[in-house]
Design an enzyme around this catalytic site. Structure first.
Site, short mmCIF file in Angstrom:
data_model
loop_
_atom_site.label_atom_id
_atom_site.label_comp_id
_atom_site.label_asym_id
_atom_site.label_seq_id
_atom_site.Cartn_x
_atom_site.Cartn_y
_atom_site.Cartn_z
N LYS A 1 48.64 66.94 55.55
CA LYS A 1 47.39 66.66 56.27
C LYS A 1 47.33 67.48 57.55
CE LYS A 1 44.85 62.89 58.44
NZ LYS A 1 44.75 61.46 58.68
N GLU B 1 59.45 68.87 57.97
CA GLU B 1 60.08 68.91 56.65
C GLU B 1 59.28 69.80 55.69
OE1 GLU B 1 59.41 66.26 58.43
OE2 GLU B 1 61.07 64.83 58.39
N GLY C 1 47.16 59.50 55.81
CA GLY C 1 48.13 60.12 54.89
C GLY C 1 48.49 59.23 53.72
N ARG C 2 48.78 57.95 54.01
CA ARG C 2 49.22 57.05 52.93
C ARG C 2 48.07 56.55 52.07
NH1 ARG C 2 50.14 55.33 58.00
NH2 ARG C 2 49.09 53.46 58.76
N GLU D 1 54.27 51.28 56.57
CA GLU D 1 53.74 52.15 57.62
C GLU D 1 52.42 51.55 58.13
OE1 GLU D 1 54.48 56.76 58.19
OE2 GLU D 1 52.79 56.46 56.85
N HIS E 1 69.46 43.10 36.14
CA HIS E 1 70.90 43.29 35.99
C HIS E 1 71.54 43.78 37.28
CE1 HIS E 1 70.98 42.40 31.70
NE2 HIS E 1 69.74 42.87 31.73
N LYS F 1 60.94 61.86 65.59
CA LYS F 1 60.57 63.28 65.37
C LYS F 1 60.82 64.09 66.65
CE LYS F 1 56.58 62.57 62.30
NZ LYS F 1 55.14 62.76 62.19
O1 F6P Z 1 55.61 60.80 59.72
C1 F6P Z 1 54.72 59.98 59.05
C2 F6P Z 1 53.57 60.76 58.49
O2 F6P Z 1 52.70 61.11 59.50
C3 F6P Z 1 52.89 59.97 57.40
O3 F6P Z 1 51.97 59.08 57.88
C4 F6P Z 1 52.32 61.06 56.57
O4 F6P Z 1 51.95 60.61 55.30
C5 F6P Z 1 53.47 62.03 56.56
O5 F6P Z 1 54.01 61.95 57.85
C6 F6P Z 1 53.14 63.43 56.20
O6 F6P Z 1 52.21 64.00 57.07
P1 F6P Z 1 51.45 65.34 56.71
O7 F6P Z 1 50.63 65.09 55.49
O8 F6P Z 1 50.60 65.64 57.91
O9 F6P Z 1 52.47 66.41 56.48
#
Ligand code: F6P
Length: 545
Positions: A210, A216, A271-272, A357, A388, A508
């Site tokens: 987003k 990452e 995002g979620r 979240e 199990h 972060k």
């Molecule tokens: O760190 C949490 C977050 O902001 C989530 O809410 C989001 O889904 C994820 O990181 C990834 O964010 P992006 O889509 O901006 O890379």
């Protein structure tokens, strides 16, 4: 414009619920069922392809009446309308929350700041569909002219969990000539393992973020770029092997992806809550545009159900209220989600972000510290595997763990007796959890006295059983949306912002500070505590080169 609500404990009905809890907390489900032979049918409802049996919850009719009053006093109806009307209900980020617009059918209007957003949504969906078809049909080829056989989604959080869950859930409907992979972890192992058997000339990367700033994802995307160029040896090739999904065109361009190959979405999609936006491009490539649109239709039907159905027959509202009953009155700390379907193996992981979240918050919309529990811990695994492993604790441990059991009447892979065996476990577990086995019953089986306590099941463990006919794209859409709106309904009652996530920021920021320290020769910053300094020193000493 709706303003902040009232902290839950200040709603008049809260005291009534506390008093009522004291009266009914000892009631056993066996008693409730004995007193009302029709309970199983009475406390169930069906909507949008989902059948919910909520009879095995520790509730009386009065509990339900009081919980429904809680929803009313929290002005839930008003808040639902505020969401659908595009009000900025994500108050801390001053944003509207309009994932419902992602599945609004063409011709419907949803206005944000005076502008209808539905046409833009469909314009992006159409572009996604066109692109997906080109990849699926082999018209879109790699730089060397080879057909794309592998699609790798690079993203994390909402830009990964929704797509990977939906891909796994709908694999039955996917094009098996395509290999789909998902890279999320910044651990190089994730990228290395996901790509070790792939040919860059046949691989398309979807960089899904987003913000297009997430460390990452950006790290993995750079690695993917280098991995592709090492074989393709031509910068121009990137255009054929990388597309982006983002709200941030500038950052996409800066990364070197042509914005002609970018699929956009909007800041009013959290995002979620984004798996049905362009973030779902990998899903659409896998299952095709028609199936993707069917999933949207299922979600839309649940949106309508949530918006228009009286609360006593409203699936997300009921599920949300029952959750609050256990979290805030019984003190339950967790909820287990137990899909009895292998295709839903990533559903609990997806739900963890959605629920935790969203509702892992400790202050009200006005910033006051809450004096009640908010979002519980969600966890789970496919059902029979869990049986199990951890079900022992649910059956006989000391904690109350409400469970959602999800099953389907028809298997997508009918194999002999498998499905009857699988589904017998859904019904048996719900039965065992509710009614248990008394000491008398255990004794009557000839169990020696000393062993009786070990073999006794107290029961009275609540479950919701969610049944659908068959796992289709429509049903997946309605299931996802059931939980999305459950989370929202609970957030309204808890008077929290379910749509921000400030809690992920501090870690972060600190990581950004530590990254250069791990590569440096000088002493770690004195500003760290002695534990952090010591860990950094040890890592630097042992990491090798
Ligand atoms: O760190 C949490 C977050 O902001 C989530 O809410 C989001 O889904 C994820 O990181 C990834 O964010 P992006 O889509 O901006 O890379």
């Amino acid at each position: 414009m709706t303003t902040a609500g009232v902290p839950a404990t200040r709603l008049p009905v809260w005291r009534a619920l506390e008093a009522h809890y004291q009266q009914v907390r000892g009631l056993h489900l066996s008693q409730l069922f004995a007193d009302d032979p029709g309970r199983g049918e009475r406390l169930s409802l069906e909507a949008v392809g989902l059948y919910l049996d909520y009879s095995k919850n520790r509730v009386t009719d009065e509990t339900l009446t009081l919980l429904l009053r809680l929803a009313q006093e929290a002005r839930l109806a008003e808040r639902i309308e505020a969401m659908f009307q595009g009000e900025k209900i994500n108050v801390t980020e001053q944003r509207a929350v309009l994932h419902v617009a992602l599945r609004a059918p063409q011709g419907e209007s949803i206005h944000l700041d005076g502008k209808d957003v539905v046409p833009e949504v469909h314009a992006v969906l159409d572009r996604m569909a066109e692109f997906s078809q080109r990849v699926r049909s082999g018209v879109w080829r790699g730089a060397t002219g080879k057909r794309i056989k592998n699609v790798v989604n690079i993203g994390i959080g909402g830009s990964d969990l929704g797509p990977v869950m939906a891909y796994e859930a709908l694999k039955h409907y996917s094009d098996r000539s395509l290999t789909l992979r998902f890279v999320s972890n910044v651990d190089g192992t994730d990228f290395a393992e996901a790509t070790s058997d792939l040919d860059p000339a046949e691989t398309l990367f979807i960089v899904a973020s987003k913000t297009f700033t997430t460390l990452e994802t950006m790290t993995n995307a750079q690695t993917a770029r280098a991995w592709s160029l090492a074989v393709l040896r031509d910068e121009e090739a990137i255009a054929k092997h990388f597309v982006a999904v983002s709200t941030n065109a500038k950052a996409v361009e800066a990364f070197g992806i042509d914005t002609a190959n970018m699929f956009g979405f909007w800041d009013w999609v959290g995002g979620r809550y984004s798996m049905e936006s362009a973030i779902g491009l990998s899903t659409m490539i896998a299952i095709g545009p028609d199936n993707f649109r069917a999933m949207l239709a299922g979600s839309h039907a649940m949106d309508e159900h949530f918006r228009t159905t009286p609360f006593e027959r409203n699936l997300p509202v009921l599920l949300g209220l029952l959750g609050i009953w256990y979290t805030d009155f019984f003190g339950a700390e967790t909820v287990a989600v137990l899909p009895y379907d292998q295709y839903l193996k990533r559903f609990p992981a997806y739900l963890q972000q959605l629920t935790m979240e969203s509702n892992g918050k400790h202050v009200t919309l006005e910033g006051a510290t809450v004096d009640y529990a908010t979002g519980p811990v969600y966890w789970g695994e496919p059902g029979t595997n869990g049986q199990h492993s951890f079900y022992q604790l649910i059956h006989q441990g000391t904690r109350l763990i409400p469970c959602d059991l999800i099953g389907f009447c028809q298997s997508l892979n009918p194999l002999g007796e498998h499905h009857d065996i699988l589904m017998s476990n859904v019904f048996a577990q719900a039965e065992a959890l509710a009614f248990g086995k008394t000491a008398e019953q255990v004794k009557a089986e000839g169990t020696p006295d000393w062993l009786v306590p070990h073999r006794t099941f107290e029961g009275n463990r609540p479950t919701n059983v969610i049944l659908a006919d068959r796992l289709t794209p429509e049903i997946l859409g309605s299931l996802i949306t059931l939980y999305e709106h459950m989370v929202f309904a609970q957030g309204v009652i808890w008077d929290i912002d379910s749509f921000d996530q400030w809690g992920v920021e501090l870690g972060k920021v600190l990581a950004m500070r530590i990254i250069p320290e791990l590569a440096s020769e000088t002493e770690p910053a004195l500003a760290h505590d002695s534990s952090t300094n010591h860990l950094i020193r040890r890592y630097r000493r042992l990491k090798g080169t």
